[in-house]
Design a protein around this motif. Structure first.
Motif, PDB file in Angstrom:
ATOM      1  N   THR A 110       0.836  -1.238  -0.187  1.00 19.81           N
ATOM      2  CA  THR A 110      -0.085  -0.084  -0.195  1.00 19.81           C
ATOM      3  C   THR A 110       0.582   1.117   0.068  1.00 19.81           C
ATOM      4  N   ASN A 144       2.262   1.758  -3.551  1.00 18.89           N
ATOM      5  CA  ASN A 144       1.477   2.019  -4.497  1.00 18.89           C
ATOM      6  C   ASN A 144       1.044   3.696  -4.409  1.00 18.89           C
ATOM      7  N   SER A 145       1.050   4.083  -2.992  1.00 19.26           N
ATOM      8  CA  SER A 145       0.768   5.542  -2.556  1.00 19.26           C
ATOM      9  C   SER A 145       1.905   6.483  -2.899  1.00 19.26           C
ATOM     10  N   ARG A 153       1.652   6.876  -6.748  1.00 19.14           N
ATOM     11  CA  ARG A 153       0.402   7.391  -7.139  1.00 19.14           C
ATOM     12  C   ARG A 153      -0.235   6.520  -8.078  1.00 19.14           C
ATOM     13  N   GLU A 193      -1.595   2.111  -8.774  1.00 21.91           N
ATOM     14  CA  GLU A 193      -1.541   0.675  -8.139  1.00 21.91           C
ATOM     15  C   GLU A 193      -0.696  -0.312  -9.117  1.00 21.91           C
ATOM     16  N   THR A 214      -1.782  -5.917  -3.362  1.00 23.86           N
ATOM     17  CA  THR A 214      -1.905  -5.825  -1.971  1.00 23.86           C
ATOM     18  C   THR A 214      -2.663  -7.217  -1.522  1.00 23.86           C
ATOM     19  N   LYS A 242      -2.820   3.491   4.108  1.00 23.64           N
ATOM     20  CA  LYS A 242      -4.043   3.457   3.516  1.00 23.64           C
ATOM     21  C   LYS A 242      -4.943   4.861   3.300  1.00 23.64           C
ATOM     22  N   TRP A 268      -3.230   6.268   0.303  1.00 24.22           N
ATOM     23  CA  TRP A 268      -3.855   5.520  -0.824  1.00 24.22           C
ATOM     24  C   TRP A 268      -5.176   5.945  -1.341  1.00 24.22           C
ATOM     25  N   THR A 269      -5.925   6.337  -0.170  1.00 23.05           N
ATOM     26  CA  THR A 269      -7.510   6.708  -0.236  1.00 23.05           C
ATOM     27  C   THR A 269      -7.521   7.923  -1.077  1.00 23.05           C
ATOM     28  N   VAL A 318      -5.268   9.168  -2.699  1.00 18.84           N
ATOM     29  CA  VAL A 318      -4.936   9.005  -4.447  1.00 18.84           C
ATOM     30  C   VAL A 318      -6.002   8.486  -4.998  1.00 18.84           C
ATOM     31  N   TYR A 346      -4.179  12.886   1.184  1.00 16.56           N
ATOM     32  CA  TYR A 346      -2.680  12.464   1.182  1.00 16.56           C
ATOM     33  C   TYR A 346      -1.681  13.139   2.011  1.00 16.56           C
TER      34      TYR A 346
END
Length: 526
Positions: free
Chosen positions: A69, A72-73, A76, A78, A82, A219, A222-223, A225, A233
C-alpha cells in the motif's frame, strides 16, 4: 533533490571520464607497447562503471505491514498487489521518476526469497523499513534485520505504518476525540519502544540521533490518491516521507559509494604506469626492484585512504561536543575544538608518514636517501575561512520534563452537598483535563528540545564538514609532497641515462597531474 543528485553523479562521471581519457592519451603516446592493455583495463574497469543510473529505494519489512500500500501511494498508482498474505516472491522495481522504488520479499519470507533480498540490499541507496502499528512491531526479527543494515552502513528510515484508530459510529464527538487522542499517545509509545528495542539490539546508544521513525498512514494516503483528495494524502504523512527520501538521496555519501570502485581502478592504472616509467629510468630494472616500487606506490595510496578515514573519524568524534556547545550558546568553543582536531590529525599523519619512511628505509637502504620525518602539515586557525559560526546563541532547551504528581485536593463543604456520583464524575473530568494539558505541555517541551538539538547538530555537522575538507586538502598536499620527494630521489640516484631521466620526469609529471585531478574529484566526494 534526487534530480540534483543525478546531475551531480553525471558531472562526476564526466570528470572521471575526462581523467580516464587523459590517461589513455598518455598511454597512446608513451606506452605504445602497453596501450591495448591499458585501454582494455580503462574500458572495463573504469568507463563501464561510470554509467550512472537512478538511485534505488527499497521497501522492506514484515509482510502485512502495509508495504504494498505504501509503494502504491508513493507511486500514486496501483503497481503492487496488496493482500493479507505474502505476495512478493522476487524483487520488483517501479520507476518513481527521480528514483526506483524496489519491492522486496518480507523479512519473514521463505529463505530463498530472503537470500534474493540480501543480495540486492547493497545495490540500494535507502531502505524504508516498514513496521505496522498493530501486531508484530516488537518482534525481535525486525531489530536483528535493522542492526544488520546498520553494520552494512546502508541509510534507512523506520516507517511506522499507522493502521488507524477504531471509531464506533455510535460514539459522540467527545468520545471520538478522546479515542483519537489515546491513539496518538499509543503511537508515541510505539515510536519510543522501536528506538529502545533497536538500541538494545544494536548496542548503539545514539540511535535516536542517527535514525528516525516516520509515522504515516499508507491506507489513508492511498484513499487520497484513489479519491483525488490531496488534503487526505498530505494528512497521511506519506508526503513528509517523500521529502525525507529526497533529502537522503541528496546526501554526498550515496554519491561517493557509486564512484569508489572506478576511482580505485584508475589509481591502479596510474601505479602500473609509474612502475613502468621508473623501471625504464632505473639502472636496476630487476623484477625485485620493480616490485619494491610497486609496493611503495600501493602503500602511498593505502595511506592516503587511511588518512581520509582517520581525518573523518577525528572530525566526527567532536560533533556531539560542538552541538551541545551550540545548544548552550557557547559558539566560541569552535576554534578550540578545531585546533584540537588538527593536532589529532597531525599526530595520525606523522605516524602514517613514518610508516612510509620505514618501508623506504628497509627496501631502498642501498640508495642512502635523505629522510625528513618532520610533518608538512600547517594550519592557521585565524586564517581559516568557511566555518559558519553561529551569530546568535542557542538558548537552553528548557526546563526538565519529569512529570510531577499533583497533591490531592481537600474536599470543601459544598462537596458534601453533591451526590457521590456527580462529584466523582466532575472530579474525573477535571483530572482528565489536567492530565491532557500536562501531557500537551510535556510533549511541546520534548518537541522543542529535540528541534533545538537538531538545529544545533545540523550546524555543528556543517561546520565540521567544512573543517574536514580543509584538513583533507592539507593532508593530501603534505603526503603528495613527501611522496614526490622520495620518488624523485629514487629516480635521480638510480638513473644511469640522462635522456631516460628527462623523459621519465616528463611522463611522471603528466601522471601527477592526472592524480591531482583524480584526487580533487575524490575529495569532493568525501
Amino acid at each position: 533533490m534526487a534530480e540534483q543528485v543525478m546531475e551531480k553523479k553525471k558531472d562526476i562521471a564526466s570528470k572521471l571520464n575526462s581523467v580516464a581519457e587523459g590517461f589513455l592519451q598518455l598511454a597512446g603516446e608513451d606506452f605504445a607497447d602497453d596501450f591495448s592493455y591499458f585501454s582494455e583495463k580503462i574500458g572495463k574497469n573504469v568507463v563501464a562503471l561510470l554509467d550512472v543510473g537512478k538511485p534505488k529505494v527499497m521497501v522492506y519489512g514484515i509482510y502485512n505491514s502495509g508495504k504494498s500500500t505504501l509503494i502504491n501511494s508513493l507511486c500514486r498508482e496501483e503497481v503492487a498487489e496488496t493482500a493479507d498474505r505474502p505476495m512478493t516472491a522476487q524483487i520488483a522495481e517501479y520507476d518513481r521518476g527521480d528514483y526506483f522504488l524496489v519491492d522486496s520479499p518480507g523479512v519473514n519470507a521463505p529463505i530463498e526469497h530472503e537470500i534474493v533480498t540480501e543480495e540486492y540490499l547493497n545495490q540500494c541507496h535507502i531502505i524504508l523499513f516498514v513496521i505496522s502499528s498493530r501486531g508484530l512491531f516488537e518482534d525481535r526479527t525486525n531489530y536483528e534485520k535493522l542492526a544488520k543494515l546498520m553494520e552494512k552502513g546502508i541509510p534507512f528510515v523506520i516507517v511506522l505504518n499507522d493502521r488507524g484508530c477504531p471509531i464506533d459510529k455510535r460514539w459522540n464527538e467527545e468520545q471520538k476525540k478522546r479515542a483519537r487522542f489515546d491513539h496518538d499517545q499509543e503511537l508515541k509509545v510505539i515510536q519510543y519502544k522501536i528506538i529502545k528495542n533497536l538500541t538494545k539490539e544494536s548496542g548503539d546508544q545514539r540511535i535516536a540521533d542517527r535514525y528516525e521513525v516516520v509515522t504515516l498512514n499508507a491506507k489513508k494516503a492511498w484513499t487520497g490518491v484513489v479519491k483525488d483528495k490531496p488534503q487526505l494524502y498530505e494528512a497521511s504523512g506519506v508526503e513528509f516521507l517523500e521529502r525525507r527520501i529526497s533529502q537522503l538521496l541528496s546526501n554526498d555519501a550515496s554519491v561517493a559509494a557509486v564512484f569508489q570502485q572506478p576511482i580505485l581502478n584508475l589509481k591502479e592504472c596510474f601505479n602500473e604506469a609509474e612502475k613502468r616509467i621508473t623501471q625504464e629510468m632505473s639502472g636496476n630494472a630487476s623484477e625485485d626492484f620493480a616490485m619494491r616500487l610497486h609496493v611503495l606506490e600501493s602503500k602511498r595510496d593505502n595511506i592516503m585512504q587511511d588518512m581520509r578515514v582517520l581525518t573523518r573519524q577525528a572530525v566526527r568524534s567532536r560533533v556531539e561536543e560542538l552541538a551541545n556547545s551550540y545548544v548552550n550558546g557557547d559558539g566560541d568553543i569552535f576554534e578550540t575544538i578545531a585546533n584540537s582536531i588538527f593536532m589529532d590529525v597531525d599526530d595520525r599523519y606523522c605516524a602514517k608518514v613514518n610508516e612510509l619512511l620505514v618501508y623506504v628505509d628497509q627496501n631502498f637502504r642501498d640508495l642512502n636517501l635523505y629522510r625528513d620525518s618532520v610533518s608538512n602539515l600547517m594550519f592557521d586557525s585565524e586564517g581559516r575561512t568557511g566555518s559558519a559560526l553561529p551569530e546568535e546563541d542557542v538558548t537552553d532547551a528548557g526546563p526538565g520534563m519529569e512529570e510531577t504528581t499533583l497533591p490531592p485536593e481537600k474536599p470543601g463543604f459544598f462537596d458534601f452537598l453533591k451526590s457521590r456520583k456527580k462529584r466523582e464524575r466532575e472530579r474525573q473530568e477535571r483530572l482528565e483535563r489536567e492530565a491532557q494539558l500536562r501531557n500537551e505541555r510535556v510533549q511541546y517541551e520534548i518537541q522543542e528540545k529535540i528541534r533545538r538539538k537538531q538545529e544545533a547538530r545540523q550546524l555543528a555537522e556543517s561546520d565540521l564538514d567544512i573543517l574536514y575538507r580543509e584538513f583533507n586538502d592539507i593532508v593530501n598536499a603534505g603526503m603528495d609532497e613527501k611522496y614526490d620527494e622520495l620518488i624523485s630521489q629514487i629516480q635521480e640516484i638510480d638513473c644511469l641515462n640522462k635522456q631516460a631521466q628527462e623523459d621519465g620526469r616528463r611522463r611522471m609529471e603528466r601522471i601527477r597531474e592526472l592524480r591531482k585531478a583524480l584526487s580533487a574529484i575524490e575529495n569532493s566526494l568525501n
